[in-house]
Design a protein around this motif. Structure first.
Motif, mmCIF file in Angstrom:
data_model
loop_
_atom_site.group_PDB
_atom_site.id
_atom_site.type_symbol
_atom_site.label_atom_id
_atom_site.label_comp_id
_atom_site.label_asym_id
_atom_site.label_seq_id
_atom_site.Cartn_x
_atom_site.Cartn_y
_atom_site.Cartn_z
ATOM 1 N N ALA A 180 48.777 41.998 46.425
ATOM 2 C CA ALA A 180 48.231 41.027 46.953
ATOM 3 C C ALA A 180 46.830 40.860 46.728
ATOM 4 N N LEU A 181 46.345 42.139 46.327
ATOM 5 C CA LEU A 181 44.793 42.097 45.784
ATOM 6 C C LEU A 181 44.765 41.566 44.485
ATOM 7 N N ASN B 229 44.979 37.761 44.719
ATOM 8 C CA ASN B 229 43.537 36.982 45.192
ATOM 9 C C ASN B 229 42.633 37.111 44.021
ATOM 10 N N ARG B 230 42.794 38.393 43.213
ATOM 11 C CA ARG B 230 41.756 38.338 42.089
ATOM 12 C C ARG B 230 42.216 37.246 41.235
ATOM 13 N N PRO C 285 47.678 47.212 46.033
ATOM 14 C CA PRO C 285 48.448 46.192 46.253
ATOM 15 C C PRO C 285 48.519 45.034 45.381
ATOM 16 N N GLY D 65 36.818 30.278 39.760
ATOM 17 C CA GLY D 65 35.426 30.624 39.093
ATOM 18 C C GLY D 65 35.559 30.072 37.932
ATOM 19 N N MET E 37 33.234 33.564 43.812
ATOM 20 C CA MET E 37 34.564 33.777 43.669
ATOM 21 C C MET E 37 34.735 35.364 43.092
ATOM 22 N N ALA E 38 33.687 35.646 42.414
ATOM 23 C CA ALA E 38 33.686 37.291 42.044
ATOM 24 C C ALA E 38 33.526 38.186 43.180
ATOM 25 N N PHE F 294 36.796 31.451 35.208
ATOM 26 C CA PHE F 294 36.501 32.611 34.271
ATOM 27 C C PHE F 294 37.488 32.668 33.255
ATOM 28 N N MET G 75 40.829 34.004 42.566
ATOM 29 C CA MET G 75 39.314 33.765 42.512
ATOM 30 C C MET G 75 38.707 33.872 41.128
ATOM 31 N N ALA H 200 44.146 44.663 50.535
ATOM 32 C CA ALA H 200 43.798 43.367 49.689
ATOM 33 C C ALA H 200 42.401 42.887 50.282
ATOM 34 N N ALA H 201 41.658 42.306 49.612
ATOM 35 C CA ALA H 201 40.481 41.442 49.882
ATOM 36 C C ALA H 201 40.563 40.145 50.125
ATOM 37 N N GLY H 202 39.680 39.443 50.295
ATOM 38 C CA GLY H 202 39.988 37.932 50.185
ATOM 39 C C GLY H 202 39.476 37.299 51.486
ATOM 40 N N ARG I 57 34.380 37.218 46.333
ATOM 41 C CA ARG I 57 35.390 37.006 47.269
ATOM 42 C C ARG I 57 36.570 37.651 46.605
ATOM 43 N N GLY I 58 36.587 37.884 45.461
ATOM 44 C CA GLY I 58 37.886 38.667 44.389
ATOM 45 C C GLY I 58 37.481 40.335 44.669
ATOM 46 N N ASP I 59 36.253 40.638 45.414
ATOM 47 C CA ASP I 59 36.075 41.894 45.267
ATOM 48 C C ASP I 59 35.813 42.767 43.911
ATOM 49 N N PHE I 60 35.679 41.915 42.986
ATOM 50 C CA PHE I 60 35.249 42.327 41.521
ATOM 51 C C PHE I 60 34.075 43.156 41.737
#
Lengths: 248, 248
Positions: free
Chosen positions: B144-145, B148-149, B142, B156, A152-153, B158, B152, A246-248, A155-158
């Motif tokens: 949207a990012l 998504n975070r 953005p 997870g 999840m981390a 968290f 995620m 946006a990542a995801g 895919r959230g681009d953390f």
């Protein structure tokens, strides 16, 4: 008798990173409790009882501190780093839940410089954008939960910081963590191994997931993984404040 | 001439949370730069030039510090909290990437007590298990990012800490954040609003996602959201160290 329990963060090792608030609490303590190497950082003085105890004795240590406070003492439980990050603060509240007394003693949690932020500062600013902190030890949680959090981390681009990445009792697990990260993030992603930060044993290594090996970490290491934008400038590693897409 | 740039974290507000390392760096500074309210925390003295500047001036401020160092000065850029968490350290490295000089000045990043850990300490130990830190401002990314975070992080399981949750320029966005969290985590999840922690204006409110409203946060608030196991004991909120089952 009005005793107290204070949980204090000693920071990662350097005395210059101990806050004045923690120093003052220690000067008023009647008892200091903690894991052996953390209590060893406290300067003995008359009237101060030191109670070093073993790792994995967290609940017993917290209960002992509550007993000291109930008897009118001022107990300070010392943690490395910050007491609220994979350390003694949660253990104290777990002990408090089953504490038989009808009144709770006075409690204070004093923050400290946590290892991931000290490591990040030494390396540059790898946690300069959104990030996660994950305890990789599976003493207290199933590895399936760790694996889900890693995915999840990613895919959230953390960016990510890992505490307790590796121990003798589970040598293969961190290899699995690196495999999951390579699968989710690709081999070019930057990874940092920060060992014993701010102590004389400090060692910081920067590499990529493709080049990283499990042996680069031990239990004194904090591991930082960049996000998709993390990069080098000179000897430094940093994550830009902005994200374009946006990542995801 | 060997100048330097230091990026120092002043902690959340209380002088007792400024590390001795930062105090020492300030005592050697020729110039202190930073956002107006942070520079206002520095005691003036002979031989120290103060350079307060506006928010959103981060890159210009960082370049100015590099110029001071190139001329032999000792510039300290002050951040609230920790300079590596949504603060000036990343901005300095961004400026360094385009710095025309063939040699970089001496650079040091000095960690500080970041707002989420000070807030967590005041409330108990809500970040006592794996957690994420997310900057909710969309100035530099953005929405949207962000969305998504959030999803995620929730999937997870968290715990979460949100910086810059709400501003006048985007009043509706935090309402959307709360909607996403209720959808992902359910209404019973604990949420904490910690405003101006360790200052005279400190106010901490604990409620559930079902009861939370956007007005509970402003730009001086750090918002903490528990994981599925976060609970109350007395006036405290904590997240247990152990997790029984895999989320996801």
């Amino acid at each position: 008798m009005t005793g107290s329990v204070t949980v204090a963060g000693l920071g990662p090792g350097d005395a210059a990173l101990v806050t004045p608030e923690v120093t003052q609490a220690l000067s008023r303590a009647t008892d200091v409790l903690g894991y052996v190497p953390y209590v060893a950082r406290i300067t003995p003085r008359d009237g101060l009882r030191l109670h070093p105890s073993d790792n994995r004795e967290e609940l017993a240590r917290a209960t002992h501190a509550l007993e000291i406070a109930a008897a009118g003492g001022h107990a300070v439980i010392v943690s490395s780093g910050d007491p609220g990050v994979f350390a003694m603060a949660s253990a104290l509240f777990e002990a408090l839940e089953t504490w038989p007394g009808d009144r709770h003693p006075e409690i204070a949690i004093l923050p400290g410089i946590t290892a991931m932020l000290a490591a990040a500062a030494r390396a540059g600013a790898p946690l300069g954008h959104d990030f996660c902190a994950i305890n990789l030890s599976d003493n207290l949680k199933p590895f399936a939960l760790v694996e889900n959090r890693l995915r999840m981390a990613a895919r959230g681009d953390f960016a990510m910081a890992f505490y307790n990445p590796r121990s003798k009792s589970r040598p293969h697990q961190f290899a699995r963590v690196l495999d999951i990260l390579r699968e989710e993030c690709g081999g070019d992603r930057l990874i940092l191994f920060a060992r014993a930060v701010t102590t004389p044993d400090e060692a910081i290594a920067v590499t990529t997931l493709a080049e990283a090996t499990p042996e680069m970490a031990d239990m004194r290491t904090v591991v930082l993984v960049g996000n998709s934008a993390t990069r080098r400038v000179g000897r430094w590693v940093y994550t830009p404040r902005s994200a374009e897409s946006a990542a995801g």
